[in-house]
Design an enzyme around this catalytic site. Structure first.
Site, mmCIF file in Angstrom:
data_model
loop_
_atom_site.group_PDB
_atom_site.id
_atom_site.type_symbol
_atom_site.label_atom_id
_atom_site.label_comp_id
_atom_site.label_asym_id
_atom_site.label_seq_id
_atom_site.Cartn_x
_atom_site.Cartn_y
_atom_site.Cartn_z
ATOM 1 N N ARG A 162 0.823 -1.201 0.000
ATOM 2 C CA ARG A 162 0.000 0.000 0.000
ATOM 3 C C ARG A 162 0.872 1.273 0.000
ATOM 4 O O ARG A 162 0.504 2.284 -0.597
ATOM 5 C CB ARG A 162 -0.871 -0.040 1.260
ATOM 6 C CG ARG A 162 -1.834 1.095 1.331
ATOM 7 C CD ARG A 162 -2.576 1.057 2.636
ATOM 8 N NE ARG A 162 -3.794 0.274 2.545
ATOM 9 C CZ ARG A 162 -4.535 -0.058 3.588
ATOM 10 N NH1 ARG A 162 -4.143 0.275 4.796
ATOM 11 N NH2 ARG A 162 -5.644 -0.736 3.428
ATOM 12 N N HIS B 220 6.192 -23.489 5.597
ATOM 13 C CA HIS B 220 7.639 -23.367 5.357
ATOM 14 C C HIS B 220 8.428 -24.542 5.937
ATOM 15 O O HIS B 220 9.566 -24.784 5.547
ATOM 16 C CB HIS B 220 8.181 -22.010 5.832
ATOM 17 C CG HIS B 220 8.415 -21.905 7.307
ATOM 18 N ND1 HIS B 220 7.419 -21.724 8.212
ATOM 19 C CD2 HIS B 220 9.561 -21.963 8.033
ATOM 20 C CE1 HIS B 220 7.924 -21.656 9.427
ATOM 21 N NE2 HIS B 220 9.235 -21.811 9.356
ATOM 22 N N LYS C 140 12.191 -26.904 4.618
ATOM 23 C CA LYS C 140 13.442 -27.093 5.369
ATOM 24 C C LYS C 140 14.143 -28.331 4.843
ATOM 25 O O LYS C 140 13.519 -29.380 4.680
ATOM 26 C CB LYS C 140 13.152 -27.253 6.867
ATOM 27 C CG LYS C 140 12.703 -25.966 7.538
ATOM 28 C CD LYS C 140 12.449 -26.203 9.022
ATOM 29 C CE LYS C 140 11.780 -25.015 9.672
ATOM 30 N NZ LYS C 140 12.670 -23.969 10.145
ATOM 31 N N GLU D 254 10.854 -23.663 21.042
ATOM 32 C CA GLU D 254 11.409 -22.355 20.706
ATOM 33 C C GLU D 254 11.773 -21.610 21.984
ATOM 34 O O GLU D 254 11.143 -21.815 23.021
ATOM 35 C CB GLU D 254 10.383 -21.531 19.930
ATOM 36 C CG GLU D 254 9.961 -22.144 18.615
ATOM 37 C CD GLU D 254 9.017 -21.225 17.854
ATOM 38 O OE1 GLU D 254 9.483 -20.529 16.958
ATOM 39 O OE2 GLU D 254 7.823 -21.207 18.179
ATOM 40 N N HIS E 61 2.647 -27.170 10.895
ATOM 41 C CA HIS E 61 4.029 -27.674 10.894
ATOM 42 C C HIS E 61 4.156 -29.072 11.514
ATOM 43 O O HIS E 61 4.751 -29.967 10.924
ATOM 44 C CB HIS E 61 4.957 -26.716 11.639
ATOM 45 C CG HIS E 61 4.910 -25.300 11.134
ATOM 46 N ND1 HIS E 61 4.711 -24.996 9.822
ATOM 47 C CD2 HIS E 61 5.043 -24.110 11.773
ATOM 48 C CE1 HIS E 61 4.723 -23.669 9.662
ATOM 49 N NE2 HIS E 61 4.922 -23.123 10.841
ATOM 50 N N LYS F 291 6.649 -21.971 23.141
ATOM 51 C CA LYS F 291 7.537 -20.814 23.095
ATOM 52 C C LYS F 291 8.145 -20.583 24.477
ATOM 53 O O LYS F 291 7.612 -21.045 25.467
ATOM 54 C CB LYS F 291 6.761 -19.584 22.651
ATOM 55 C CG LYS F 291 6.199 -19.736 21.227
ATOM 56 C CD LYS F 291 5.986 -18.410 20.564
ATOM 57 C CE LYS F 291 5.353 -18.590 19.189
ATOM 58 N NZ LYS F 291 6.305 -18.971 18.152
#
Ligand code: BG6
Length: 482
Positions: free
Chosen positions: A51, A178, A182, A216, A240, A331
């Site tokens: 934008r 994604h 890997k 993570e 995932h 996390k």
């Protein structure tokens, strides 16, 4: 070892959301890397669209700054960088209006591959697809790349599939997960189907259980508003971890081809048992000495969203009935460690006596960091004292095995080049995403119905204690998150 690079056909790649975080952090650095390795033909062009009103020169400057910010010492040298940036153009486009579309259309060339990367929030997927149709940019050579989240549940995913289907055929839609890009995840297929060694043992008769861990250390950071509506189940498990589970559990496809692979993955998802509520443990990180709590980070003091989840999952198939798959992700855990551990059963009889200290054989595939594989086997401890057994690790690290100078490509490098090549093997098909949501929805609905609250866990720990109990109840234990 030098990677083999096959140049792709000339292309026009339009990146919608080109000023956003994902584009600056991942997509544009990935494109640079493919350029640097000679995979991008000289005629390739990348057109940023967003934008923001800015010139192509401003956009190039922004990309250059992103390289410095996110690529560290891998950021390109000035001459090569300038060469790459020359391929970049920019158009300000209003996704939900008419501004910029005609200009964008005028920049596209005929006779080259045409790809549109939707690196934008899901609410714009529909308007972008419609805009491309309205301004005549959809040719048979056109592909679109759609980022996650692909829907928020089965209903929204279905609606999204229908919206996209109004403008594109399934072979033109590249839904990104994604994790599939890997190298180490693709390696799961190489290990399973490129060796005779494991496949005969790869079933409930010989495998006691499987553990899939994606841990993570980071918190939710600036993504609070998205994450708090999503949680670990939607953000990580539905996509995932589900993909990892499929690659471990699927039957050998007859060919390494898109639909052959995706058909087999889909069968696994269909065979997943509904998850019993007592087999789900949700957690939420508390505050630490130097880190805010989850609730502070998402600025929602009453949030019941999980930043950690552990599940026990069964698969009703001939191959897997009786072998539980334990999944966990979270996390702010002790370390960043993603791995799959396949724990084999004990031999049926010990010729070394009942007291022999038996340790199960185990194959651990480390996805990140320190990518590699470990196979735990029993050997005789050297020296006198009878037949004393000991478990040792046959350890392989990719960096050592393939050479330190081997560049392990980022997932986005591989995936974007696959889009240009027209190879959908590592992308999710519409029915696959819907099946994954159909399995996920009742799990979430249950905890919502009972207003279930996640257990607090300390930052830097390995998650809530209740997750330990989940597996201990089965006389098993999690591998340590180191
Ligand atoms: C994303 C999730 O899809 O994957 C993030 O939205 C998560 O929450 C990330 O941090 C993990 O990816 P990686 O490649 O760092 O393991």
């Amino acid at each position: 070892m030098v990677a083999r690079v096959i140049p792709v056909d000339p292309f026009d790649l339009v990146v919608f959301g080109a000023t956003g975080d994902l584009a600056r952090r991942k997509i544009l650095p990935a494109l640079w890397q493919r350029f640097a390795e000679g995979q991008m033909p000289p005629e390739a062009r990348i057109i940023g669209a967003a934008r923001t009103e800015q010139s192509a020169a401003d956009f190039r400057q922004m990309v250059s700054e992103a390289f410095d910010e996110f690529m560290g010492d891998k950021a390109p040298e000035p001459a090569a960088r300038a060469d790459f940036l020359e391929r970049l153009d920019y158009v300000a486009v209003e996704a939900t209006g008419d501004e910029g579309w005609a200009e964008l259309a005028s920049k596209l060339r005929d006779g080259v591959v045409r790809a549109f990367y939707f690196s934008v929030g899901p609410s714009l997927f529909g308007p972008l697809a419609a805009g491309l149709g309205k301004y005549g940019m959809v040719t048979p050579e056109t592909r679109i790349v759609v980022e996650k989240p692909f829907g928020n549940d089965l209903e929204t995913a279905r609606a999204l599939n229908q919206t996209l289907a109004a403008h594109f055929t399934e072979t033109q839609i590249y839904r990104i997960d994604h994790y599939l890009g890997k190298e180490t995840v693709q390696n799961l297929m190489a290990v399973r189907f490129g060796n005779i060694l494991f496949e005969p043992l790869w079933n409930a008769r010989f495998v006691d259980h499987v553990q899939i861990t994606v841990a993570e250390t980071v918190g939710v950071g600036g993504r609070g508003p998205y994450y708090d509506k999503s949680g670990a189940m939607r953000d990580m498990v539905q996509n995932h971890l589900m993909q990892l589970l499929c690659l471990i559990a699927m039957e050998p496809p007859h060919k390494f081809e898109p639909d052959a692979v995706r058909d087999e993955k889909l069968k696994v998802i269909h065979a997943l048992d509904p998850v019993e509520p007592q087999h789900v443990v949700r957690g939420q990180y508390a505050g630490g000495a130097a880190t805010p709590s989850y609730r502070d980070e998402v600025e929602n003091p009453a949030s019941t969203t999980e930043s950690y989840i552990a599940l026990k999952v069964g698969i009703s198939s001939w191959r897997w009935k009786g072998t539980p798959f334990y999944l966990r992700t979270g996390k702010r855990l002790r370390s960043r460690a993603s791995e799959i551990a396949v724990i084999f059963r004990d031999p049926p009889h010990s010729i070394f006596g009942e007291d022999a200290p038996w340790k199960a054989n185990m194959l651990v595939i480390r996805l990140q960091p320190d990518e590699g594989m470990t196979l735990k086997v029993m050997i005789k401890e050297p020296g006198p004292g009878g037949m004393r057994l000991k478990d040792v690790a046959l350890d392989m690290s990719f960096a050592e095995a393939l050479g330190d100078d081997m560049h392990i490509p980022d997932a986005y490098e591989r995936l974007i080049m696959d889009v240009i090549r027209g190879n959908q093997t590592l992308f999710m098909r519409g029915d696959e995403v819907e099946a994954a949501w159909a399995w996920t929805d009742p799990i979430i609905a249950h905890w919502q119905k009972f207003a279930d609250r996640p257990f607090a866990y300390d930052p830097g720990s390995s998650g809530p204690d209740e997750a330990l109990k989940l597996i201990h109840l089965d006389q098993r234990s999690w591998r340590e998150i180191r």
